[in-house]
Motif scaffolding. Sequence first.
Motif, short mmCIF file in Angstrom:
data_model
loop_
_atom_site.label_atom_id
_atom_site.label_comp_id
_atom_site.label_asym_id
_atom_site.label_seq_id
_atom_site.Cartn_x
_atom_site.Cartn_y
_atom_site.Cartn_z
N ALA A 132 0.81 -1.22 0.00
CA ALA A 132 0.00 0.00 0.00
C ALA A 132 0.85 1.27 0.00
O ALA A 132 0.58 2.19 -0.79
CB ALA A 132 -0.95 -0.02 1.19
N PRO A 133 1.88 1.40 0.84
CA PRO A 133 2.70 2.63 0.79
C PRO A 133 3.38 2.82 -0.56
O PRO A 133 3.56 3.96 -1.02
CB PRO A 133 3.72 2.42 1.92
N LEU A 134 3.77 1.72 -1.18
CA LEU A 134 4.45 1.82 -2.47
C LEU A 134 3.52 2.40 -3.54
O LEU A 134 3.88 3.35 -4.25
CB LEU A 134 4.93 0.43 -2.88
N TRP A 135 2.30 1.85 -3.63
CA TRP A 135 1.37 2.37 -4.63
C TRP A 135 0.89 3.77 -4.27
O TRP A 135 0.60 4.58 -5.16
CB TRP A 135 0.18 1.42 -4.77
N SER A 136 0.81 4.08 -2.99
CA SER A 136 0.44 5.44 -2.58
C SER A 136 1.48 6.44 -3.05
O SER A 136 1.14 7.53 -3.55
CB SER A 136 0.28 5.49 -1.06
N ALA A 137 2.75 6.08 -2.92
CA ALA A 137 3.82 6.98 -3.40
C ALA A 137 3.76 7.14 -4.91
O ALA A 137 3.99 8.23 -5.44
CB ALA A 137 5.18 6.43 -2.96
N ALA A 138 3.45 6.06 -5.63
CA ALA A 138 3.34 6.15 -7.09
C ALA A 138 2.18 7.04 -7.50
O ALA A 138 2.30 7.86 -8.43
CB ALA A 138 3.17 4.74 -7.68
N ARG A 139 1.03 6.90 -6.81
CA ARG A 139 -0.11 7.77 -7.14
C ARG A 139 0.21 9.23 -6.85
O ARG A 139 -0.17 10.12 -7.61
CB ARG A 139 -1.35 7.32 -6.34
N HIS A 140 0.91 9.47 -5.74
CA HIS A 140 1.26 10.85 -5.40
C HIS A 140 2.16 11.46 -6.47
O HIS A 140 1.98 12.61 -6.87
CB HIS A 140 1.96 10.87 -4.05
N LEU A 141 3.11 10.69 -6.98
CA LEU A 141 3.99 11.19 -8.04
C LEU A 141 3.20 11.53 -9.29
O LEU A 141 3.40 12.60 -9.90
CB LEU A 141 5.06 10.14 -8.35
N THR A 142 2.29 10.65 -9.71
CA THR A 142 1.52 10.92 -10.93
C THR A 142 0.61 12.13 -10.76
O THR A 142 0.42 12.90 -11.71
CB THR A 142 0.68 9.69 -11.31
N ARG A 143 0.05 12.32 -9.56
CA ARG A 143 -0.79 13.51 -9.33
C ARG A 143 0.03 14.78 -9.48
O ARG A 143 -0.44 15.77 -10.07
CB ARG A 143 -1.41 13.44 -7.94
N GLU A 144 1.25 14.79 -8.95
CA GLU A 144 2.07 15.99 -9.04
C GLU A 144 2.48 16.28 -10.48
O GLU A 144 2.54 17.44 -10.90
CB GLU A 144 3.31 15.85 -8.15
N ILE A 145 2.75 15.23 -11.25
CA ILE A 145 3.14 15.44 -12.65
C ILE A 145 1.99 16.02 -13.45
O ILE A 145 2.17 16.93 -14.28
CB ILE A 145 3.65 14.12 -13.26
N THR A 146 0.77 15.53 -13.21
CA THR A 146 -0.39 16.07 -13.94
C THR A 146 -0.75 17.47 -13.48
O THR A 146 -1.62 18.10 -14.08
CB THR A 146 -1.60 15.15 -13.76
N GLY A 147 -0.10 17.97 -12.45
CA GLY A 147 -0.32 19.36 -12.03
C GLY A 147 0.47 20.37 -12.84
O GLY A 147 0.28 21.58 -12.68
N LEU A 148 1.37 19.91 -13.73
CA LEU A 148 2.10 20.84 -14.60
C LEU A 148 1.12 21.53 -15.55
O LEU A 148 0.24 20.88 -16.11
CB LEU A 148 3.17 20.09 -15.39
N PRO A 149 1.26 22.85 -15.75
CA PRO A 149 0.25 23.58 -16.52
C PRO A 149 0.48 23.48 -18.02
O PRO A 149 1.58 23.23 -18.50
CB PRO A 149 0.46 25.02 -16.05
N SER A 150 -0.59 23.70 -18.76
CA SER A 150 -0.45 23.87 -20.21
C SER A 150 0.22 25.21 -20.49
O SER A 150 0.01 26.18 -19.78
CB SER A 150 -1.82 23.83 -20.88
N TRP A 151 1.02 25.22 -21.56
CA TRP A 151 1.74 26.46 -21.90
C TRP A 151 1.62 26.65 -23.41
O TRP A 151 2.34 26.05 -24.19
CB TRP A 151 3.21 26.37 -21.48
#
Length: 698
Positions: free
Chosen positions: A659-678
Amino acid sequence: MRLTDVLPDPLRRGFAFLRAELAPFPGRTNVMLRALLTSAIVIVVSLALEVPELPLSLLVVFYVTQSNVVITRLVGLMFIVGSTLAIGSSILLLKFTFDYPLIRIVVASALFFASVYLMRVLKIGIVFFIVAIVIIYVQSFVDQTDEAELLIRAVLWVWVAVNYPIALALAVNSLLLPAEPQLQLHAEIRRQLSTVDAQLTHLIDGGPGPAPVTPQAVEQGALTLQKLLRFAAMRDARYRDTRAWQLASVATVSRLYLAAATLSASAFRPNDAQRPALLALRSNCRALATALAADQPYRIDPTLPPSAGDTSDTVMDMQRALHALSDLSARGVPAGQSSAQEPMLAPDAWTNPAYARFSLKTLLAVLVSYTFYNATDWQGVHTIMLTCLIIALPSLGASTQRALLRMAGALGGSALALFAIVFVIPQLDSVVGLLLLVLPIAAAAAWIAAGSERIGYAGVQLLFTFSLAVLGQFGPTTNLTEIRDRMVGIVLGVAVATFVQIAFWREGESDALRLKLASMLRSVSALLHAPAADPPMAEPVSYAQRQLQSWTALADCEAMLARVAIEPNWEEGEQPRLTMRAQTILAQGREIMLAADALRVALDARTPGEAVDAVRTVQRQAAACIDRYADELCASPPLADRPRLVIDVPAPPDGSPDAPLWSAARHLTREITGLPSWHPATPHADALRRPGEHDPAT
């Protein structure tokens, strides 16, 4: 209710900025005391021996007094060489062109152009900055007298006024209050490891926790260790010979400090079975602090119990970092090789037309100011020419920042000088009284000057403007028009220089900022590409050291964004959009770095299996997504879309070891999708987000 709660947002942000920039930090008081002591000696010597140009002497003291002895000696040496070359060139110029004003101006312009050009292309450009500013300063001397002997004497006194304060500053910095970079490095290591110790003690013993360690503090701590290590290597050959070991030690300390920040933000609370492992970790961290303070090899204590398997992943990662450094010390570190030296001359010095354009723009601004100065016969505004050179920096944003600081410092110094001349100086009758007036203001100016580049120059300008009005003569002054004239000269110089830089070959950093942001994202992506099983110190460039490089790239982007945000722009609304996008990328870049580190820690704590292989696949896809976004950001025009990671990240049942492993992976993907369109046609910041989506910048 506090006063700041009822202030408008711009004022509230301004007060917050000043509070942050004026806050004390390690070494700032030392810099202030060294500058203050040297200034006091210079004031007494100049007044007692009647050495003219006392304000110039104080200005030199503030420029030479730096954060440590290495930089102080380097800057002092360059000032001596630059001032000697400048005075020699000025005397030769006057010898052959004194009776021919037109030829004098033409030759002075050619020398000025060459000096500004060399200022841009040479690593020791400050030497030619001094040459250029003295050549322009001497022209104002020629306009005040037609006697060659008096003119030459005035020029030679400038050399004395510049160089004897340098000798005093070097003596004070080397003998009385030395700031050795080795001691500063040890102090910073001790501070960071003390924070780690306090966090571990809180977990072991409970009670009130220490102040949380923010991501910004982690970034600043890593950059400070890198900078101090570089200065220590310049100062001490022993640090150069053991460069690999020193770099590994600094990287380990930064890794432990980041882990302390993670622990302070987590909800981890150890049970009785986990407490012995934390006690062992704290003992090993204390042993590391002792070894580094004594410049001794670090050996981990083999009698202490290892970290338990059910301990926090972060705690286990800290123990692995200590074991890796201990193993490196046991194997022996090869002698450090000298790092590649930066070339003295810019690689494109003779092919890039931007350097010649910059020199020509600066010369044009100075000549326009000189023409105005002579046409109006307004001797008091000679600062108009100096201002055009002082704020001449490679980018428009940097020039605007310097101009704002110059005007702010000059306004503050003029106000203080006006108050002193009207109310204080008529009551003074001794040098002691004058020192009691000047030294508190010098101390405040030195405190400001010792700050970051976002505020430091304002302190230098505050002291110089105040001393020009109060200490420009060997007796009390009552001429208030000089204060007004100098301020007018500064404002006009800023206006002329800014107009010329905007109107001709504008050098903004907007496009360069995009490329810098893309480079920062690639360095973050490299952290994800790095194999998780890579021993942290087994290679010269370890994971922790690559992380330090990413922090450096992030700090460079932040500094450039601060300059771009204040660039004058004719296009309404474009600057706020650019700033918003860049701020969002910076914020997300920092969060992605932290998420990538958390994922690496979680992967290192797991044994190989299907879950680990699946998460490594997510890690590789995330790195590829960041690289693709960086490539799109580099396009001209930029066509970067918000990343959309189509990755199946399952949610294992509660209590699962994965569970901690997949939680860390989900957190990483959420932060990457937070990059804005330019995109160049994006109408406003709201278009950067999908409906109902959270704004990552907040």
